[in-house]
Design a protein around this motif. Structure first.
Motif, PDB file in Angstrom:
ATOM      1  N   TYR A 106      53.222 -30.838 -95.227  1.00 13.96           N
ATOM      2  CA  TYR A 106      52.635 -29.578 -94.755  1.00 13.96           C
ATOM      3  C   TYR A 106      53.385 -28.514 -96.034  1.00 13.96           C
ATOM      4  O   TYR A 106      52.757 -27.689 -96.621  1.00 13.96           O
ATOM      5  N   GLY A 138      49.450 -25.074-102.630  1.00 15.92           N
ATOM      6  CA  GLY A 138      48.445 -23.943-102.374  1.00 15.92           C
ATOM      7  C   GLY A 138      48.435 -22.844-103.157  1.00 15.92           C
ATOM      8  O   GLY A 138      47.762 -22.229-103.563  1.00 15.92           O
ATOM      9  N   GLU A 177      46.518 -20.992-106.266  1.00 14.21           N
ATOM     10  CA  GLU A 177      45.792 -20.023-106.029  1.00 14.21           C
ATOM     11  C   GLU A 177      46.323 -18.814-106.953  1.00 14.21           C
ATOM     12  O   GLU A 177      45.355 -18.092-107.619  1.00 14.21           O
ATOM     13  N   GLY A 234      58.645 -18.148 -97.338  1.00 15.62           N
ATOM     14  CA  GLY A 234      58.004 -18.900 -96.255  1.00 15.62           C
ATOM     15  C   GLY A 234      58.630 -19.957 -95.481  1.00 15.62           C
ATOM     16  O   GLY A 234      58.783 -20.359 -94.492  1.00 15.62           O
ATOM     17  N   LEU A 250      60.322 -21.037 -91.599  1.00 16.42           N
ATOM     18  CA  LEU A 250      59.838 -22.260 -90.833  1.00 16.42           C
ATOM     19  C   LEU A 250      60.973 -22.523 -89.795  1.00 16.42           C
ATOM     20  O   LEU A 250      62.065 -22.430 -89.867  1.00 16.42           O
ATOM     21  N   CYS A 292      47.854 -16.790 -99.374  1.00 21.17           N
ATOM     22  CA  CYS A 292      47.363 -17.203 -98.098  1.00 21.17           C
ATOM     23  C   CYS A 292      46.250 -18.231 -97.959  1.00 21.17           C
ATOM     24  O   CYS A 292      46.094 -19.036 -97.319  1.00 21.17           O
ATOM     25  N   ILE A 293      45.490 -17.870 -99.095  1.00 21.54           N
ATOM     26  CA  ILE A 293      44.152 -18.744 -99.114  1.00 21.54           C
ATOM     27  C   ILE A 293      44.524 -20.060 -99.644  1.00 21.54           C
ATOM     28  O   ILE A 293      44.196 -21.018 -99.012  1.00 21.54           O
ATOM     29  N   GLY A 294      45.778 -20.172-100.357  1.00 21.22           N
ATOM     30  CA  GLY A 294      46.321 -21.434-101.001  1.00 21.22           C
ATOM     31  C   GLY A 294      46.659 -22.075 -99.864  1.00 21.22           C
ATOM     32  O   GLY A 294      46.645 -23.291 -99.823  1.00 21.22           O
ATOM     33  N   ILE A 295      47.761 -21.420 -98.913  1.00 24.37           N
ATOM     34  CA  ILE A 295      48.155 -22.266 -97.790  1.00 24.37           C
ATOM     35  C   ILE A 295      47.167 -22.637 -96.928  1.00 24.37           C
ATOM     36  O   ILE A 295      47.361 -23.902 -96.371  1.00 24.37           O
ATOM     37  N   ARG A 325      44.010 -23.245 -97.346  1.00 24.71           N
ATOM     38  CA  ARG A 325      43.192 -24.337 -97.713  1.00 24.71           C
ATOM     39  C   ARG A 325      44.025 -25.739 -98.004  1.00 24.71           C
ATOM     40  O   ARG A 325      43.692 -26.798 -97.391  1.00 24.71           O
ATOM     41  N   GLU A 326      45.215 -25.821 -98.420  1.00 24.11           N
ATOM     42  CA  GLU A 326      45.787 -27.004 -98.488  1.00 24.11           C
ATOM     43  C   GLU A 326      46.335 -27.702 -97.344  1.00 24.11           C
ATOM     44  O   GLU A 326      46.172 -28.746 -97.266  1.00 24.11           O
ATOM     45  N   VAL A 327      47.127 -26.955 -96.538  1.00 28.11           N
ATOM     46  CA  VAL A 327      47.659 -27.307 -95.353  1.00 28.11           C
ATOM     47  C   VAL A 327      46.445 -27.788 -94.146  1.00 28.11           C
ATOM     48  O   VAL A 327      46.331 -28.641 -93.712  1.00 28.11           O
ATOM     49  N   LYS A 374      45.169 -31.200 -95.385  1.00 26.63           N
ATOM     50  CA  LYS A 374      46.086 -32.128 -95.025  1.00 26.63           C
ATOM     51  C   LYS A 374      46.181 -32.475 -93.647  1.00 26.63           C
ATOM     52  O   LYS A 374      46.076 -33.660 -93.173  1.00 26.63           O
ATOM     53  N   MET A 375      45.885 -31.338 -92.935  1.00 22.18           N
ATOM     54  CA  MET A 375      45.519 -31.719 -91.301  1.00 22.18           C
ATOM     55  C   MET A 375      44.507 -32.514 -90.967  1.00 22.18           C
ATOM     56  O   MET A 375      44.673 -33.322 -90.233  1.00 22.18           O
ATOM     57  N   ARG A 409      45.270 -36.137 -90.894  1.00 23.98           N
ATOM     58  CA  ARG A 409      46.227 -36.855 -89.907  1.00 23.98           C
ATOM     59  C   ARG A 409      45.552 -37.251 -88.468  1.00 23.98           C
ATOM     60  O   ARG A 409      44.343 -36.703 -88.357  1.00 23.98           O
ATOM     61  N   ALA A 454      49.224 -27.458 -87.284  1.00 23.33           N
ATOM     62  CA  ALA A 454      49.044 -26.898 -88.661  1.00 23.33           C
ATOM     63  C   ALA A 454      49.000 -25.387 -88.862  1.00 23.33           C
ATOM     64  O   ALA A 454      49.368 -24.856 -89.513  1.00 23.33           O
ATOM     65  N   PHE A 497      52.240 -24.018 -88.417  1.00 20.95           N
ATOM     66  CA  PHE A 497      53.033 -24.145 -89.815  1.00 20.95           C
ATOM     67  C   PHE A 497      52.534 -23.236 -90.616  1.00 20.95           C
ATOM     68  O   PHE A 497      53.402 -22.310 -91.519  1.00 20.95           O
ATOM     69  N   MET A 503      54.533 -19.974 -92.549  1.00 21.55           N
ATOM     70  CA  MET A 503      54.568 -19.896 -93.914  1.00 21.55           C
ATOM     71  C   MET A 503      54.359 -18.678 -94.425  1.00 21.55           C
ATOM     72  O   MET A 503      54.984 -18.165 -95.145  1.00 21.55           O
TER      73      MET A 503
END
Lengths: 208, 208, 208, 208
Positions: free
Chosen positions: A160, A167, A171, A198, A202, B165-168, B170-172, B175-176, B179, B187, B190, B194
DNA sequence: CATGAATGAGAATTCATTCAT
DNA sequence: GATGAATGAATTCTCATTCAT
């Protein structure tokens, strides 16, 4: 016909290199304007001035050209990133420098790519990501995932974390390219601060 | 002949609804497997078993189907997000809840989308993002940009912040989905941590 | 349900007549705007407001509608021409009156046809000849050929003579319709003079 | 290898010319049988035996083929008519010679066109006018209108006069083609006499 | 009879790819 | 190895016609 055999640099080989390059250049332009999916081999050929069949002496498909373009980007970027990886500094440093490297590459690519385009073109709907960027992106992604997995970063869900870094980089990087002037340092500062802050925020533990 | 007039429920209306739905379902699948660009109207039709011309009784183009799919997502998601926006809490809360809502939507969509697909298909190159997700994503993006622009978030480059924020997310989020089991809460925790940590680490000032 | 059986004038029959007429009217318009070839059954139906299938309860094809339209024109025109034929006057008179009749019919048709069209239509590329005119034209042609063949006209190649008369009538008639105001008398004078003068100038003898 | 450079006569160029011609020939036939409107590009291709796509290497549409055909006719006919125009003789002479030229062209075209068609074809609904004739017709029309407008002809409504000449030429010409043997001289004599007689019979004055 | 959605043949056009020159 | 025309499968879309309701 009579030629020293050191290296193949006869007229034939020159044209070969030139043609190969011409195709790559044309493809870069076309992909940039139309996007990969909407681009056709014909579009690329047309811009090349070469004959249709000639394309197939160099590449077997649009996909292969894309790969070549991506390879090119990766090849240029790899040493930079390698230096970073091997330097073995702290996580903070690594992240920051990786992002700077990535953003610089993006900016370079973007500039040269925008600059190369002929002036009075019809409808150049410039699209976001070049094959080169995509490849470099993948490299950075690997590097970050590695670093995190190796414990250079804090102990959290490393997958993550990598995703989040990726991400942010993606972006913020894209946004950076839309501004004038393109300020790589500022964007990299922002992205690095965001990532490091960030990460610090965590909860420890977790991890994929 | 004796029939309550709630809704048109003649056989005709029924098949109409079914067909429309069949097209949407087929389109969702095809877009998922081939990606939007590579998908053709034929692919969609073929999967419905309907005649070629029938498609055009419902939608005028691939684009229109896409829009319908996206609309559907947006329509289902909008109320949720609206509640968040109007609640007017702190930035922390807003971010967390927006992400939870987005991730939940993704998970729902993804599950139903994966589940609906027939078992032994050829070449199911499942692609990442559905039209629905894309639409919802756009909503969230707006919301975050709004919140930041309104000063609900800290004073930094709000455009970059939104991008990050958008990047996080989207990517997280992506990934979620890979799984098992899909753990939305984790997720979201996290991603929120972050983001909030990252935002705190930003130098004050700046801004687009 | 209970209905005297004199004539079928129940509601059903009324609609039948109305529908038939609606189709004819729509077809006239569509043929006028698009030309016969470019017109489609769909175009006609669409303008009618009727359902697609309904068309086929009345006509089996575009061709049949065309024929019906032509019939209509012929039916209206026939009595007029018949009067002329039976009157048994000199050739000069016959020609002149036949042309007047034909031109009047053209003018009427044209006027009503132009007038009937709705005001703010998109691209009404009005075409030259209506089915009605075509039919009437054929009638006149027959009449003239008859007259010549029967020796009412001078002794020359009667087929060519008829062809020439027809040609004059057709072209001068068309031209007439382009002028404002439409002056039937003047056009008919011209055409008749041209025909009669021409005929007089012909060498006697010959003939198909 | 040793080859005079008159014209490109490689096998490639040869087939190119042949194909282009094959398409024109096929189009002429198809237009002749089905009429321009009813003809489709597919019909044309089918008759050439070429592949579907090949058509588009030569012409972009049915319209373009038509234009090519018409051009061809006009190109062949133009010099003839030009000679007539510049000769500057009396109106009588001009009319007669223009008509002869037009009829000769029609006859030529028609013969070669009918002759070229294969024997046992299905449904050869031969239609009247070829693109070539249409083009030539337009030329003649211009010439006559010019002549009349310039006062080479008598003082009457010149527009109607031109229309009448055109009508005579068209209809008599068509009729001529239906007879065996095709007698251009006789038909032209007839048409010219008809026109000149007719013109003489006109009341002086008038005019559009 | 009216309705109008379903049908599927067929039309125009594009494009990757081949192959004779 | 370059050329570029030929190929034909694939795609989008339209339309006449049918038929269950």
């Amino acid at each position: 016909m009579s030629q020293v055999a050191y290296l193949p640099v006869g007229k034939r080989e020159q044209t070969k290199v030139q043609n190969r390059q011409a195709i790559l250049d044309a493809a870069r332009e076309v992909f940039g304007e139309l996007g990969y999916d909407a681009s056709t081999v014909r579009d690329i050929i047309r811009r090349t001035g070469l004959a249709a069949g000639t394309f197939y002496n160099y590449y077997r498909s649009k996909e292969e050209v894309f790969a070549a373009l991506a390879d090119d980007g990766a090849r240029r970027f790899a040493p930079i990133l390698k230096g970073l990886r091997t330097k073995g500094g702290a996580f903070e440093e690594f992240v920051r420098e990786a992002i700077v490297a990535y953003f610089e590459f993006m900016a370079d690519e973007h500039v040269s790519w925008v600059a190369r385009r002929p002036a009075g073109e019809a409808h150049p709907h410039i699209q976001g990501e070049t094959p080169e960027m995509a490849a470099v992106f993948a490299e950075v992604k690997d590097a970050i995932e590695d670093a995190i997995a190796q414990g250079k970063g804090p102990a959290a869900d490393s997958e993550y974390m990598a995703a989040a870094c990726i991400g942010i980089a993606r972006e913020v990087g894209e946004k950076m390219l839309t501004r004038r002037p393109i300020d790589v340092a500022a964007a990299a500062d922002f992205a690095a601060a965001m990532i490091l802050g960030g990460v610090k925020g965590l909860p420890a533990g977790g991890g994929a």
